[in-house]
Scaffold this motif. Structure first.
Motif, PDB file in Angstrom:
ATOM      1  N   GLY A  81       0.818  -1.213   0.000  1.00 25.49           N
ATOM      2  CA  GLY A  81       0.000   0.000   0.000  1.00 25.49           C
ATOM      3  C   GLY A  81       0.847   1.256   0.000  1.00 25.49           C
ATOM      4  N   ASP A  82       1.890   1.264   0.821  1.00 29.18           N
ATOM      5  CA  ASP A  82       2.788   2.422   0.870  1.00 29.18           C
ATOM      6  C   ASP A  82       3.511   2.613  -0.463  1.00 29.18           C
ATOM      7  OD1 ASP A  82       1.952   2.750   3.477  1.00 29.18           O
ATOM      8  OD2 ASP A  82       3.787   1.913   4.367  1.00 29.18           O
ATOM      9  N   PHE A  83       3.897   1.527  -1.101  1.00 28.61           N
ATOM     10  CA  PHE A  83       4.559   1.588  -2.409  1.00 28.61           C
ATOM     11  C   PHE A  83       3.621   2.217  -3.443  1.00 28.61           C
ATOM     12  CE2 PHE A  83       5.372  -0.339  -6.581  1.00 28.61           C
ATOM     13  CZ  PHE A  83       6.694   0.033  -6.778  1.00 28.61           C
ATOM     14  N   ILE A  84       2.371   1.763  -3.457  1.00 29.44           N
ATOM     15  CA  ILE A  84       1.401   2.303  -4.416  1.00 29.44           C
ATOM     16  C   ILE A  84       1.155   3.786  -4.128  1.00 29.44           C
ATOM     17  CG2 ILE A  84      -0.990   2.189  -5.217  1.00 29.44           C
ATOM     18  CD1 ILE A  84      -0.834  -0.871  -4.658  1.00 29.44           C
ATOM     19  N   ASP A  85       1.018   4.138  -2.852  1.00 32.22           N
ATOM     20  CA  ASP A  85       0.842   5.549  -2.501  1.00 32.22           C
ATOM     21  C   ASP A  85       2.007   6.385  -3.010  1.00 32.22           C
ATOM     22  OD1 ASP A  85      -1.618   5.354  -1.229  1.00 32.22           O
ATOM     23  OD2 ASP A  85      -0.738   5.088   0.765  1.00 32.22           O
ATOM     24  N   ASP A  86       3.214   5.879  -2.848  1.00 36.91           N
ATOM     25  CA  ASP A  86       4.410   6.588  -3.291  1.00 36.91           C
ATOM     26  C   ASP A  86       4.410   6.774  -4.811  1.00 36.91           C
ATOM     27  OD1 ASP A  86       7.076   7.738  -2.851  1.00 36.91           O
ATOM     28  OD2 ASP A  86       7.804   5.920  -3.871  1.00 36.91           O
ATOM     29  N   LYS A  87       4.087   5.711  -5.531  1.00 34.96           N
ATOM     30  CA  LYS A  87       4.123   5.762  -6.997  1.00 34.96           C
ATOM     31  C   LYS A  87       3.005   6.620  -7.582  1.00 34.96           C
ATOM     32  CE  LYS A  87       7.762   3.376  -7.623  1.00 34.96           C
ATOM     33  NZ  LYS A  87       8.973   4.003  -8.120  1.00 34.96           N
ATOM     34  N   LYS A  96      -2.366  10.035  -4.652  1.00 32.37           N
ATOM     35  CA  LYS A  96      -3.604  10.400  -5.340  1.00 32.37           C
ATOM     36  C   LYS A  96      -4.777   9.515  -4.915  1.00 32.37           C
ATOM     37  CE  LYS A  96      -5.436  11.157  -9.990  1.00 32.37           C
ATOM     38  NZ  LYS A  96      -5.130  11.129 -11.424  1.00 32.37           N
ATOM     39  N   PHE A  97      -4.500   8.267  -4.609  1.00 33.74           N
ATOM     40  CA  PHE A  97      -5.541   7.310  -4.241  1.00 33.74           C
ATOM     41  C   PHE A  97      -5.387   6.835  -2.800  1.00 33.74           C
ATOM     42  CE2 PHE A  97      -4.633   6.887  -8.777  1.00 33.74           C
ATOM     43  CZ  PHE A  97      -5.875   7.216  -9.303  1.00 33.74           C
ATOM     44  N   LYS A  98      -4.794   7.678  -1.951  1.00 35.05           N
ATOM     45  CA  LYS A  98      -4.447   7.308  -0.582  1.00 35.05           C
ATOM     46  C   LYS A  98      -5.642   6.761   0.201  1.00 35.05           C
ATOM     47  CE  LYS A  98      -1.919   8.811   3.473  1.00 35.05           C
ATOM     48  NZ  LYS A  98      -1.317   7.510   3.612  1.00 35.05           N
ATOM     49  N   ASP A  99      -6.784   7.427   0.122  1.00 34.02           N
ATOM     50  CA  ASP A  99      -7.953   6.969   0.883  1.00 34.02           C
ATOM     51  C   ASP A  99      -8.408   5.583   0.447  1.00 34.02           C
ATOM     52  OD1 ASP A  99      -7.986   9.329   2.345  1.00 34.02           O
ATOM     53  OD2 ASP A  99      -9.492  10.291   1.054  1.00 34.02           O
ATOM     54  N   GLN A 100      -8.416   5.350  -0.860  1.00 37.15           N
ATOM     55  CA  GLN A 100      -8.825   4.044  -1.364  1.00 37.15           C
ATOM     56  C   GLN A 100      -7.818   2.964  -0.974  1.00 37.15           C
ATOM     57  OE1 GLN A 100      -8.748   6.858  -3.146  1.00 37.15           O
ATOM     58  NE2 GLN A 100     -10.615   7.065  -4.348  1.00 37.15           N
TER      59      GLN A 100
END
Length: 75
Positions: free
Chosen positions: A30-36, A40-44
């Motif tokens: 999740g943190d990796f996706i948030d970083d990349k 933008k989609f942090k809440d989801q």
């Protein structure tokens, strides 16, 4: 039994003693996706992380032995 019940059962079997490692991995992904995505989609992403973590916790509870004092009464 639906295909989703079958998949859920297999996932619960795989969790076993690896719950802590799985939850750590869920957080890292999740943190990796948030970083990349620049958060933008942090809440989801946070919602999915929580749901996945809760699933791991619930699956792990099913495998835990019964707590003391909750044993069935002796006849």
């Amino acid at each position: 039994m639906s295909i989703f019940d079958d998949i859920k059962g297999k996932a619960e079997d795989l969790i076993g003693d690896n719950a802590d490692k799985l939850k750590e991995g869920i957080e890292k992904v999740g943190d990796f996706i948030d970083d990349k995505t620049g958060d933008k989609f942090k809440d989801q992403i946070d919602g999915v992380q929580k749901a996945a973590g809760d699933f791991v916790d619930n699956a792990n509870k099913d495998d835990a032995p019964a707590a003391e004092g909750s044993a069935e009464p002796q006849a």
